[in-house]
Scaffold this motif. Structure first.
Motif, PDB file in Angstrom:
ATOM      1  N   TYR A  45      17.891  25.898  -4.395  1.00  0.00           N
ATOM      2  CA  TYR A  45      17.786  26.519  -5.968  1.00  0.00           C
ATOM      3  C   TYR A  45      18.926  27.122  -6.586  1.00  0.00           C
ATOM      4  CZ  TYR A  45      12.822  25.457  -5.268  1.00  0.00           C
ATOM      5  OH  TYR A  45      11.810  24.598  -4.973  1.00  0.00           O
ATOM      6  N   PHE A  48      20.033  23.587  -8.132  1.00  0.00           N
ATOM      7  CA  PHE A  48      19.031  22.837  -8.964  1.00  0.00           C
ATOM      8  C   PHE A  48      17.913  23.479  -9.166  1.00  0.00           C
ATOM      9  CE2 PHE A  48      21.535  19.765  -6.198  1.00  0.00           C
ATOM     10  CZ  PHE A  48      21.821  18.819  -7.268  1.00  0.00           C
ATOM     11  N   THR A  49      17.225  23.304 -10.487  1.00  0.00           N
ATOM     12  CA  THR A  49      16.155  24.160 -10.597  1.00  0.00           C
ATOM     13  C   THR A  49      14.818  23.807 -10.240  1.00  0.00           C
ATOM     14  OG1 THR A  49      17.174  24.226 -13.026  1.00  0.00           O
ATOM     15  CG2 THR A  49      14.824  24.740 -12.892  1.00  0.00           C
ATOM     16  N   ASN A  50      14.808  22.466  -9.854  1.00  0.00           N
ATOM     17  CA  ASN A  50      13.532  22.018  -8.951  1.00  0.00           C
ATOM     18  C   ASN A  50      14.003  20.841  -8.535  1.00  0.00           C
ATOM     19  OD1 ASN A  50      13.353  20.410 -11.542  1.00  0.00           O
ATOM     20  ND2 ASN A  50      12.254  21.936 -12.346  1.00  0.00           N
ATOM     21  N   ASP A  52      12.559  17.835  -9.532  1.00  0.00           N
ATOM     22  CA  ASP A  52      12.511  17.098 -10.781  1.00  0.00           C
ATOM     23  C   ASP A  52      14.232  16.699 -11.212  1.00  0.00           C
ATOM     24  OD1 ASP A  52      11.701  15.043 -12.809  1.00  0.00           O
ATOM     25  OD2 ASP A  52       9.973  16.439 -12.945  1.00  0.00           O
ATOM     26  N   GLU A  53      14.905  18.121 -11.189  1.00  0.00           N
ATOM     27  CA  GLU A  53      16.158  18.005 -11.552  1.00  0.00           C
ATOM     28  C   GLU A  53      17.025  17.135 -10.460  1.00  0.00           C
ATOM     29  OE1 GLU A  53      19.898  20.927 -12.793  1.00  0.00           O
ATOM     30  OE2 GLU A  53      18.082  21.689 -12.156  1.00  0.00           O
ATOM     31  N   ARG A  56      16.347  13.462 -11.396  1.00  0.00           N
ATOM     32  CA  ARG A  56      17.154  13.164 -12.644  1.00  0.00           C
ATOM     33  C   ARG A  56      18.728  12.935 -12.211  1.00  0.00           C
ATOM     34  NH1 ARG A  56      14.550  17.041 -15.037  1.00  0.00           N
ATOM     35  NH2 ARG A  56      16.216  18.325 -15.382  1.00  0.00           N
ATOM     36  N   THR A  57      19.372  13.803 -11.359  1.00  0.00           N
ATOM     37  CA  THR A  57      20.726  13.687 -10.995  1.00  0.00           C
ATOM     38  C   THR A  57      21.131  12.424 -10.129  1.00  0.00           C
ATOM     39  OG1 THR A  57      20.728  16.121 -10.958  1.00  0.00           O
ATOM     40  CG2 THR A  57      22.365  15.059  -9.923  1.00  0.00           C
ATOM     41  N   LYS A  60      20.727   9.442 -12.758  1.00  0.00           N
ATOM     42  CA  LYS A  60      21.729   9.721 -13.990  1.00  0.00           C
ATOM     43  C   LYS A  60      22.548   8.612 -14.116  1.00  0.00           C
ATOM     44  CE  LYS A  60      24.741  12.561 -16.539  1.00  0.00           C
ATOM     45  NZ  LYS A  60      25.458  13.757 -16.691  1.00  0.00           N
ATOM     46  N   SER A 117       7.008  12.297 -11.400  1.00  0.00           N
ATOM     47  CA  SER A 117       8.224  12.977 -11.845  1.00  0.00           C
ATOM     48  C   SER A 117       8.403  12.911 -13.409  1.00  0.00           C
ATOM     49  CB  SER A 117       9.587  12.370 -11.217  1.00  0.00           C
ATOM     50  OG  SER A 117       9.886  11.071 -11.832  1.00  0.00           O
ATOM     51  N   CYS A 118       9.458  13.443 -13.924  1.00  0.00           N
ATOM     52  CA  CYS A 118       9.772  13.310 -15.523  1.00  0.00           C
ATOM     53  C   CYS A 118      10.115  11.887 -15.783  1.00  0.00           C
ATOM     54  CB  CYS A 118      10.879  14.346 -15.791  1.00  0.00           C
ATOM     55  SG  CYS A 118      12.277  14.007 -15.386  1.00  0.00           S
TER      56      CYS A 118
END
Length: 202
Positions: A45, A48-50, A52-53, A56-57, A60, A117-118
């Motif tokens: 943490y 990364f915020t969570n 999901d981040e 996404r990374t 990318k 996930s997003c």
């Protein structure tokens, strides 16, 4: 020896990608990612915020490539030769081959393992964006070449993007040799190009 922050972050990303590929996003836990990376959950943490981040990374690079495929449809920069030029078609074939060869595992995550996930609605969002972009592309091409036909239904354009995902899914699921992949994609591009030429009266 001091471990650099970038190295620690890279280690976390690599561990997370392994866990996501094995379990999918939904069932992957931060605890297991931390364990494989050799760090604590709280340490993750810091970077990364969570979860999901992290996801996404990892995705990318392949997302950048997929969105580049959309924004390459620029009527100001392209000519009608895109429908008849062999060099352009060969470049398109190579683009697909590179996409799958370089990003096979990331594509697998995106297309089959993103539930929760997003990115779980990525396919429909991308399809909608591609449909709108191609419609704008057609309008721009019509201004440059008034004789062409662009009275093509939005649903057909939408369906064409759906076929793109079907192509990517099959290439990701079936480990086709590179030379076979090249032949198959060449056939796909030739078939698609001939169809657009017919519809647009090029």
């Amino acid at each position: 020896m001091q471990i650099l922050k970038g190295d620690i972050q890279e280690k976390m990303i690599h561990a997370a990608e392994e866990v996501f590929l094995e379990r999918g996003y939904k069932d992957a836990s931060m605890r297991e990612i931390a364990s494989r990376a050799g760090v604590t959950v709280s340490n993750i943490y810091h970077y990364f915020t969570n979860k999901d981040e992290i996801f996404r990374t990892i995705l990318k690079p392949v997302l950048n490539e997929l969105y580049a495929m959309i924004y390459n449809h620029n009527a100001e920069q392209m000519t009608i030769d895109v429908f008849i030029n062999q060099d352009y078609q060969k470049a398109s074939v190579q683009e697909y081959i590179e996409l799958v060869s370089v990003h096979r595992e990331r594509l697998h995550l995106l297309l089959f393992q993103a539930q929760g996930s997003c990115m779980e609605n990525f396919r429909s969002e991308y399809t909608d964006l591609m449909t709108r972009t191609i419609s704008v592309f057609f309008q721009g091409m019509k201004q440059k070449y008034p004789h062409i036909n662009i009275a093509i239904t939005g649903f057909f354009i939408h369906l064409n993007t759906v076929w793109l995902f079907a192509l990517l899914e099959e290439l990701v699921l079936h480990h086709i040799k590179k030379e076979e992949m090249q032949k198959f994609i060449t056939e796909y591009i030739a078939f698609e190009t001939a169809g657009w030429k017919e519809l647009m009266n090029v």
